[in-house]
Design a protein around this motif. Structure first.
Motif, mmCIF file in Angstrom:
data_model
loop_
_atom_site.group_PDB
_atom_site.id
_atom_site.type_symbol
_atom_site.label_atom_id
_atom_site.label_comp_id
_atom_site.label_asym_id
_atom_site.label_seq_id
_atom_site.Cartn_x
_atom_site.Cartn_y
_atom_site.Cartn_z
ATOM 1 N N SER A 52 0.843 -1.185 0.000
ATOM 2 C CA SER A 52 0.000 0.000 0.000
ATOM 3 C C SER A 52 0.881 1.239 0.000
ATOM 4 O O SER A 52 2.022 1.215 0.477
ATOM 5 N N ALA A 53 0.351 2.313 -0.572
ATOM 6 C CA ALA A 53 1.064 3.584 -0.614
ATOM 7 C C ALA A 53 0.029 4.688 -0.592
ATOM 8 O O ALA A 53 -1.092 4.527 -1.094
ATOM 9 N N ASP A 54 0.390 5.817 -0.009
ATOM 10 C CA ASP A 54 -0.532 6.951 0.062
ATOM 11 C C ASP A 54 -0.150 8.065 -0.907
ATOM 12 O O ASP A 54 -1.020 8.754 -1.435
ATOM 13 N N ILE A 56 3.142 8.895 -3.994
ATOM 14 C CA ILE A 56 4.360 8.431 -4.669
ATOM 15 C C ILE A 56 5.055 9.646 -5.272
ATOM 16 O O ILE A 56 4.406 10.519 -5.860
ATOM 17 N N ARG A 79 2.008 -2.214 -11.354
ATOM 18 C CA ARG A 79 1.602 -1.861 -9.991
ATOM 19 C C ARG A 79 1.405 -0.357 -9.856
ATOM 20 O O ARG A 79 0.458 0.098 -9.207
ATOM 21 N N LEU A 80 2.270 0.432 -10.483
ATOM 22 C CA LEU A 80 2.080 1.882 -10.462
ATOM 23 C C LEU A 80 0.744 2.258 -11.093
ATOM 24 O O LEU A 80 0.019 3.121 -10.583
ATOM 25 N N GLU A 82 -1.936 0.445 -11.245
ATOM 26 C CA GLU A 82 -2.999 0.064 -10.303
ATOM 27 C C GLU A 82 -3.155 1.114 -9.209
ATOM 28 O O GLU A 82 -4.276 1.497 -8.850
ATOM 29 N N LEU A 83 -2.032 1.582 -8.683
ATOM 30 C CA LEU A 83 -2.090 2.543 -7.577
ATOM 31 C C LEU A 83 -2.683 3.870 -8.018
ATOM 32 O O LEU A 83 -3.554 4.420 -7.341
ATOM 33 N N ALA A 86 -6.301 3.742 -8.639
ATOM 34 C CA ALA A 86 -7.031 3.725 -7.366
ATOM 35 C C ALA A 86 -7.037 5.089 -6.679
ATOM 36 O O ALA A 86 -7.625 5.228 -5.605
ATOM 37 N N VAL A 88 -4.172 7.045 -5.896
ATOM 38 C CA VAL A 88 -2.971 7.431 -5.151
ATOM 39 C C VAL A 88 -2.272 8.557 -5.905
ATOM 40 O O VAL A 88 -1.906 8.385 -7.071
ATOM 41 N N ARG A 208 -8.604 9.938 0.641
ATOM 42 C CA ARG A 208 -8.781 8.523 0.304
ATOM 43 C C ARG A 208 -8.937 7.669 1.552
ATOM 44 O O ARG A 208 -9.542 6.600 1.519
#
Length: 242
Positions: A52-54, A56, A79-80, A82-83, A86, A88, A208
């Motif tokens: 998980s990341a909030d 980047i 993955r980037l 996807e984030l 979503a 991020v 978020r």
């Protein structure tokens, strides 16, 4: 306090030519001043992105480092995507931004393919651009230093702002905004000089998680210092002070 806010710094060993990796630390400190726990997680070549990341961030590197940086980003691309899909927020500066685009056309005629996360590509400028840059944006007037040898085309419909002084993308616009991905040529680092943009990223990230972001009282003195620094540049550029 809430659960820890995770700020991911991509490839700081490669992408920190102009001190851009410090943008992650600016975000973390401003979050702490607002009463949130925050940690900066450095992701080096070969590392996997966290579960998980909030927020980047990725900074700029030299042209010599472009192949290594691209090779490091390629395994992270899905993955980037996807984030950011979503929601991020992601801040990319200089060649870090260029690598997220479709490709980078170099002056010698060769091409470094981007990872295709955002629209547009970097193309050679007639001469190297190294000067102050001021931008009118909805996040406030942004001021910093630009240091690049390419224009950016294909993002005309979604700029970060309009150039008041300097070059930016080469067409009167500066940067790119696609969803919650922000690309810019601004160094300084940009978030230290322009805390309004830092606060916008933090609001997005915390919204978020169902939290409101209100800058902490300790931000006031730092913000005044940043304002004074921007005004010094504004005087040189014959722009009005804030």
């Amino acid at each position: 306090m809430t659960d820890t806010l995770t700020i991911v710094s991509l490839l700081p060993g490669l992408q920190d030519t102009n001190g851009d990796a410090a943008n992650a630390r600016v975000l973390a400190q401003r979050a702490r001043w607002a009463g949130f726990d925050a940690v900066v997680l450095d992701v080096a070549p070969g590392d996997a992105l966290p579960a998980s990341a909030d927020i980047i961030v990725i900074g700029s590197g030299s042209d010599a480092a472009l192949p290594a940086a691209r090779a490091a980003l390629l395994p992270m691309a899905d993955r980037l995507r996807e984030l950011v899909t979503a929601g991020v927020p992601l801040l990319a500066v200089g060649t870090g931004w260029e690598l997220l685009g479709v490709g980078i056309d170099l002056a010698d005629g060769s091409v470094v393919e981007g990872i295709g996360l955002v629209a547009g590509r970097a193309v050679p400028a007639p001469a190297r651009i190294a000067d102050d840059l001021a931008v009118k944006s909805k996040y406030g007037r942004l001021i910093g230093f630009e240091n690049h040898s390419r224009h950016y085309v294909g993002a005309e419909g979604s700029p970060l702002g309009r150039v008041l002084a300097g070059t930016g993308n080469g067409n009167g616009q500066e940067g790119l905004v696609m969803g919650d991905v922000f690309g810019t040529h601004l160094h300084g680092p940009v978030l230290a000089r322009n805390p309004g943009l830092a606060d916008h990223l933090l609001r997005l990230a915390l919204a978020r998680r169902g939290s409101d972001y209100v800058p902490g009282a300790r931000s006031d003195a730092v913000d005044e210092t940043a304002r004074a620094a921007r005004n010094q540049v504004a005087v040189r550029l014959k722009l009005p002070a804030e």
